[in-house]
Design a protein around this motif. Structure first.
Motif, mmCIF file in Angstrom:
data_model
loop_
_atom_site.group_PDB
_atom_site.id
_atom_site.type_symbol
_atom_site.label_atom_id
_atom_site.label_comp_id
_atom_site.label_asym_id
_atom_site.label_seq_id
_atom_site.Cartn_x
_atom_site.Cartn_y
_atom_site.Cartn_z
ATOM 1 N N GLY A 56 0.814 -1.210 0.000
ATOM 2 C CA GLY A 56 0.000 0.000 0.000
ATOM 3 C C GLY A 56 0.849 1.261 0.000
ATOM 4 O O GLY A 56 0.547 2.232 -0.710
ATOM 5 N N GLU B 81 -6.175 -2.807 4.361
ATOM 6 C CA GLU B 81 -4.969 -2.236 3.754
ATOM 7 C C GLU B 81 -5.314 -1.043 2.875
ATOM 8 O O GLU B 81 -4.603 -0.038 2.862
ATOM 9 C CB GLU B 81 -4.261 -3.318 2.940
ATOM 10 N N ALA B 82 -6.431 -1.149 2.135
ATOM 11 C CA ALA B 82 -6.844 -0.056 1.256
ATOM 12 C C ALA B 82 -7.137 1.212 2.051
ATOM 13 O O ALA B 82 -7.016 2.329 1.532
ATOM 14 C CB ALA B 82 -8.083 -0.456 0.458
ATOM 15 N N SER C 100 -3.179 1.822 4.763
ATOM 16 C CA SER C 100 -1.924 2.186 4.096
ATOM 17 C C SER C 100 -1.923 3.634 3.605
ATOM 18 O O SER C 100 -0.957 4.372 3.851
ATOM 19 C CB SER C 100 -1.635 1.231 2.939
#
Length: 413
Positions: free
Chosen positions: A25, A147-148, A151
């Protein structure tokens, strides 16, 4: 879902996956900023090409590598892939030409596409119970959604005190930590008593299952819609943030974070949504949301290009696109599970991997190459893809008898 984390081996492997995802990410944010530094307003074209190369590596090259390493010890394969990714991440801060980005991305993504199947092939051996395996798939999906969101937010915080080039070092640290976790984990031995089929054999067999199953043909159409929405966000966010609105580096992370927020909020609420309206209706809703977001992006883009205003409107559109994507992706594994049997499930997942990534071979160039000429034209083209995919999915759903809802699905083998 989190019960599977009581298994020590899976917990270590999952932690390695999550840490590597966070590093990836950070790489996404840093790569966008590097592309803008090298190409300015044409950064979308650079990113579009780089991400297309990523898909080529995933669909075309990785199967060849996978065939070579299939019988090698999985620990050695995973650690080697992480080591290659670490090395490439450490080299990216020294890039001075766009062609160097393309070469390094190709090598890095080939390593990633080697790591992922090797990692996934271990999970059924670590968690042999079907229910635990399904939970692991859901947890993996949640990890991607987290994570989207996390990050880009982490990148935004870091960019207040460091330059974007240092984000590549964060990526390298993530891959190093992932490798360390794999090294210290005792992995199950995989049996090779049966001759291993090649990726292409599994793909062709899996595609035949897709062709025979209405629910999987429906899934294929939703893959196209997902690819349209995702391409606009990943390829052109840096152009909007820095080229159109003239903001600093952290704005790119904020834009990607808005997309992640939409995805995460929906992912956390998917279970009760699916329980109320079923899997395919949830996914159809997602296609409508993505298509609507892409249509809205046309207006936002035209206004932004003409006046330089509309940042908050763009963030709202990105949030909508993230929500719609999650409505499609999160429950999609249920369709794969219900339309396959234990004997052909791996074949079906292989086909889904290849077909879903192949969609990006169309949308990434559209977003990047067309966007380099005209951002509104790129938004219009991707909106057209999203709307057509939504209409086709709706028509296919209506033609199915019985309706292709998970509660009424008959298994296709």
């Amino acid at each position: 879902m989190i019960q599977v984390l009581r298994n020590r081996t899976y917990r270590s492997l999952f932690s390695a996956q999550v840490i590597a995802l966070v590093g990836t990410g950070l790489l996404t944010v840093a790569l966008g900023l590097l592309a803008f530094d090298l190409a300015g307003a044409a950064a979308g074209s650079v990113l579009g090409t780089a991400l297309t190369i990523k898909m080529v590596a995933y669909v075309g090259v990785a199967p060849l590598i996978g065939a070579v390493v299939d019988r090698l010890p999985k620990k050695a394969v995973l650690v080697s892939a992480d080591a290659i990714r670490l090395l490439i991440a450490a080299m990216l801060p020294f890039v001075t030409e766009t062609w160097q980005i393309y070469v390094l991305v190709f090598v890095l993504q080939s390593a990633s596409a080697t790591f992922t199947p090797a990692f996934q092939s271990l999970i059924p051996s670590v968690l042999p119970e079907p229910r635990d395996y399904t939970r692991a798939l859901a947890l993996s999906r949640l990890a991607y959604d987290l994570e989207a969101l996390l990050s880009p937010l982490l990148a935004a915080v870091l960019l207040t005190v460091i330059s974007y080039n240092n984000l590549f070092l964060g990526t390298a640290v993530g891959f190093a930590a992932s490798a360390a976790l794999v090294v210290t984990t005792r992995l199950p031995a995989l049996s090779h008593d049966q001759p291993a089929s090649s990726f292409w054999q599994r793909l062709s067999t899996g595609m035949r299952v897709f062709a025979r199953s209405p629910s999987l043909r429906f899934l294929m159409l939703t893959n196209i819609v997902v690819a349209a929405g995702t391409a606009l966000v990943l390829v052109n966010s840096v152009v909007y943030a820095k080229g159109v609105f003239g903001f600093d580096d952290a704005a790119l992370a904020v834009a990607l974070g808005a997309y992640g927020v939409g995805s995460l909020v929906v992912a956390l609420n998917i279970p009760w949504v699916v329980e109320r309206i079923g899997v395919t209706r949830t996914m159809l809703t997602g296609t409508a949301v993505v298509a609507s977001g892409l249509v809205a992006a046309i207006g936002v883009t035209i206004i932004a290009v003409d006046t330089g205003t509309g940042w908050w409107a763009l963030l709202i559109v990105w949030l909508i696109l993230g929500a719609g994507t999650s409505l499609i992706n999160t429950p999609s594994s249920r369709l794969l599970a219900e339309a396959s049997t234990p004997t052909n499930r791996n074949l079906v997942y292989t086909a889904q991997f290849a077909l879903s990534h192949a969609c990006f071979l169309i949308t990434y160039p559209l977003a990047g190459w067309l966007g380099a000429t005209s951002l509104p034209a790129a938004a219009e083209a991707l909106a057209g893809v999203g709307v057509l995919g939504t209409i086709a999915a709706l028509l296919l759903h209506r033609r199915q008898t019985p309706p292709a809802d998970i509660d009424h699905l008959t298994t296709t083998t």
